[in-house]
Design a protein around this motif. Structure first.
Motif, PDB file in Angstrom:
ATOM      1  N   ASP A   1      -1.613   1.609   3.458  1.00 36.05           N
ATOM      2  CA  ASP A   1      -2.361   1.486   4.696  1.00 36.05           C
ATOM      3  C   ASP A   1      -3.734   1.349   4.236  1.00 36.05           C
ATOM      4  OD1 ASP A   1      -0.048   1.993   6.259  1.00 36.05           O
ATOM      5  OD2 ASP A   1      -0.681   4.180   6.774  1.00 36.05           O
ATOM      6  N   LEU A   2      -4.178   2.097   3.133  1.00 37.93           N
ATOM      7  CA  LEU A   2      -5.774   1.782   2.586  1.00 37.93           C
ATOM      8  C   LEU A   2      -5.943   0.380   1.951  1.00 37.93           C
ATOM      9  CD1 LEU A   2      -6.465   5.205   0.861  1.00 37.93           C
ATOM     10  CD2 LEU A   2      -7.495   4.422   2.925  1.00 37.93           C
ATOM     11  N   ILE A   3      -4.642   0.117   1.213  1.00 39.56           N
ATOM     12  CA  ILE A   3      -4.817  -1.416   0.833  1.00 39.56           C
ATOM     13  C   ILE A   3      -4.893  -2.426   1.728  1.00 39.56           C
ATOM     14  CG2 ILE A   3      -3.542  -3.256  -0.593  1.00 39.56           C
ATOM     15  CD1 ILE A   3      -2.231  -0.822  -2.399  1.00 39.56           C
ATOM     16  N   SER A   4      -4.126  -2.255   2.836  1.00 38.11           N
ATOM     17  CA  SER A   4      -4.137  -3.198   3.831  1.00 38.11           C
ATOM     18  C   SER A   4      -5.616  -3.333   4.608  1.00 38.11           C
ATOM     19  CB  SER A   4      -2.974  -2.938   4.976  1.00 38.11           C
ATOM     20  OG  SER A   4      -2.927  -3.876   5.997  1.00 38.11           O
ATOM     21  N   ASP A   5      -6.010  -1.916   5.019  1.00 34.54           N
ATOM     22  CA  ASP A   5      -7.348  -1.746   5.665  1.00 34.54           C
ATOM     23  C   ASP A   5      -8.432  -2.607   4.741  1.00 34.54           C
ATOM     24  OD1 ASP A   5      -6.309  -0.751   7.715  1.00 34.54           O
ATOM     25  OD2 ASP A   5      -6.710   1.310   7.081  1.00 34.54           O
ATOM     26  N   PHE A   6      -8.435  -2.355   3.402  1.00 30.12           N
ATOM     27  CA  PHE A   6      -9.375  -2.938   2.369  1.00 30.12           C
ATOM     28  C   PHE A   6      -9.181  -4.376   2.446  1.00 30.12           C
ATOM     29  CE2 PHE A   6     -11.047  -4.359  -1.691  1.00 30.12           C
ATOM     30  CZ  PHE A   6     -12.247  -3.766  -1.830  1.00 30.12           C
ATOM     31  N   GLY A   7      -8.141  -4.852   2.552  1.00 30.02           N
ATOM     32  CA  GLY A   7      -8.007  -6.370   2.762  1.00 30.02           C
ATOM     33  C   GLY A   7      -8.663  -6.846   3.849  1.00 30.02           C
ATOM     34  N   ASP A   8      -8.388  -6.322   4.998  1.00 26.69           N
ATOM     35  CA  ASP A   8      -8.885  -6.673   6.271  1.00 26.69           C
ATOM     36  C   ASP A   8     -10.265  -6.798   6.225  1.00 26.69           C
ATOM     37  OD1 ASP A   8      -6.277  -7.063   7.080  1.00 26.69           O
ATOM     38  OD2 ASP A   8      -6.055  -5.239   8.455  1.00 26.69           O
ATOM     39  N   GLN A   9     -11.026  -5.525   5.566  1.00 26.50           N
ATOM     40  CA  GLN A   9     -12.415  -5.528   5.746  1.00 26.50           C
ATOM     41  C   GLN A   9     -13.102  -6.527   5.036  1.00 26.50           C
ATOM     42  OE1 GLN A   9     -12.894  -1.329   4.507  1.00 26.50           O
ATOM     43  NE2 GLN A   9     -11.847  -0.529   6.322  1.00 26.50           N
TER      44      GLN A   9
END
Length: 547
Positions: free
Chosen positions: A122-130
């Motif tokens: 989830d952190l990887i996905s959020d980081f990519g989105d940001q």
């Protein structure tokens, strides 16, 4: 020992790490050891997972630092971000550790480890989105030749979950055909269609070139490409058909664009590269054409064709580790359409999988359907990217540094005891730093420590004493003078006529603006630091008067 109620993940800084001592010091500044065991516990506390992940990430980030990131790493414990590359490497390293633990754990630990794994994903996905810089697709371009190449690749065993599209400002790129998650193989290329030196070994060209003293395999491939481009019977004809007739890299800059770069790092980089290529061409030609005109036809081996081949290999080649352990420079049909990003989806792609004899491009962060899928060309400065690839990376590039010509051979030691392992000092935009307080100013600590010692080797730094403050004022004053002079030497830029500039002049202007922005940020940070120091110095003097 692990129990039914808890399990652990072990993180260790390798003693073979070339920067073991620096990373060990940074770990200890943040309260960790080079070997650290982190426990996962069954708990009803809502924050236990977040606290555990925060600790894991702090350690993993430091372990994954590269040399440049480590140079700019701040000892301030509040700093948690070093670069997009570092963040993705740290997060993915925890995924690998978790997967390893899951493969051999007790059944009672499975839920804890799976919970950790999902939290990291989830952190990887959020980081990519940001950090994702979404590309705008251009709809009115034909991709007929590119689609033909993909069909050819598939007929030879290539597999892809990506398609070709034109991206505004970036040219051709590869777009996800469906949602892809971490670990998915976006693209797989069999070794049989990878262009490497093996192709040339049995040719008449190789039998001639192997006798040329000091010629490299890369140069041999470059000369092969100049001829193969015009070979109608080439196995790789559809690949060469997709290549541009002209590569717009810094090596092809016109005189007006180069003149605009006067006073910048890019000017020196392009001039040195072009001089090297001209010298290389002159060593080979016309001697090869005169000696072996049937193998090296003069009409094919012109300077223009040589430059084209150089730009092809500089901008499209990849270093690949083959199953025999050999590292070779290669061209990878289809994969060459992948564009670069500072926050890439694909980070590791340089090793042939011996079980499939193919090169696999696996995702380090998710890529949604219709989104451009990017990889990392490497940790390069914008000057390198322009010179050899022909683009300025989008976003804040942490590798845009300005090296400083400072002799550290005598200064970085006291009584024969070395106190710094940094042989080269540098700066970058101070907007990338989170610490602009006194004794830091958004500037790298190794540089500041070096300059402090050069002026007063015996002073204790980072304490608010009169001698230290006066030393700091001199250090910042010297730095400000350096970068004020740098801005003066670069001159002003006329932006009013930018729309009428050619492609190379626009790149030159954009790079010069970037260099000025970096230099200006350092000058302003020094000026702000001087104001803080003078304020503290007034306090010190007032206290001395009061006794």
């Amino acid at each position: 020992m692990d129990t039914d109620e808890e399990c652990s993940i072990f993180l260790q800084l390798s003693e073979n790490d070339p920067f073991f001592d620096e990373k060990k010091k940074l770990l200890r500044c943040k309260g960790f050891n080079p070997k650290e065991r982190i426990y996962l516990r069954c708990s009803s506390e809502p924050h236990w997972m977040n606290d555990t992940v925060k600790t894991l990430l702090q350690i993993a980030r430091i372990i994954q630092l590269n040399e440049l990131e480590l140079y700019f790493a701040e000892e301030d414990a509040s700093v948690e971000f070093y670069s997009s590359r570092n963040e993705l490497e740290a997060l993915n390293s925890i995924i690998l550790l978790t997967d390893k633990s899951l493969s051999s754990c007790q059944h009672s630990h499975t839920n804890m480890l799976q919970g950790l794994r999902q939290t990291i994903l989830d952190l990887i996905s959020d980081f990519g989105d940001q950090n994702n810089l979404k590309g705008v697709l251009e709809k009115y371009h034909s991709c007929e030749k590119e689609e033909h190449l993909i069909k050819w690749g598939k007929s030879h065993g290539a597999k892809t979950q990506l398609k070709i599209a034109y991206v505004e400002g970036a040219g051709r790129g590869m777009i996800a055909e469906k949602d892809l998650k971490v670990g998915d193989i976006a693209l797989e290329i069999p070794v049989s269609i990878i262009i490497s030196e093996e192709l040339v070994l049995e040719t008449d060209m190789y039998r001639v070139l192997k006798e040329v003293d000091g010629i490299s395999s890369e140069t041999i491939l470059l000369l092969w490409s100049m001829k193969e481009k015009y070979n109608c019977d080439s196995k790789f004809k559809c690949y060469f058909d997709t290549l541009p007739e002209k590569f717009n890299t810094g090596l092809s800059f016109g005189i007006e664009a180069i003149t605009m770069l006067d006073g910048t790092l890019l000017f020196e980089e392009i001039m040195q590269a072009r001089q090297h290529l001209h010298a290389q061409y002159d060593e080979l030609f016309p001697a090869l054409c005169n000696g072996f005109p049937d193998i090296f036809p003069p009409e094919l081996y012109t300077w223009e064709n040589f430059l084209w081949a150089c730009e092809l290999w500089y901008s499209n080649s990849m270093k690949i580790m083959f199953s025999d352990g050999e590292l070779r420079t290669c061209l990878i049909p289809v994969a060459g359409f992948l564009n670069h990003s500072l926050c890439p989806h694909i980070m590791h792609y340089g090793k042939v999988d011996p079980s499939t004899n193919s090169l696999k491009f696996c995702l380090s962060r998710p890529c949604r359907s219709g989104e451009e899928c990017c990889l990392s060309y490497g940790n390069f400065s914008s000057s390198h990217s322009i010179t050899f690839y022909g683009f300025l990376p989008r976003g804040d590039n942490p590798y845009d540094v300005i090296p400083l010509d400072i002799d550290s051979s005598d200064i970085d030691s006291i009584e024969d005891k070395p106190v710094s392992n940094w042989a080269v000092h540098m700066v970058r935009g101070t907007w990338l730093s989170n610490n602009h307080s006194i004794f830091y100013y958004g500037l790298p600590s190794p540089l500041l420590n070096h300059l402090r010692r050069s002026r007063s080797p015996l002073l204790q730094t980072k304490t608010v004493l009169q001698g230290n403050l006066e030393n700091e004022l001199e250090v910042l004053g010297d730095l400000k003078d350096i970068f004020d002079d740098m801005m003066d030497n670069m001159g002003d830029i006329d932006l009013d006529d930018r729309e009428n500039y050619s492609w190379d002049e626009k790149l030159a202007v954009d790079f010069k603006n970037l260099q000025r922005r970096i230099a200006h940020s350092i000058s302003i940070s020094c000026q702000t630091g001087v104001s803080m120091l003078k304020n503290e110095l007034r306090k010190c003097l007032a206290e001395d008067i009061l006794g």
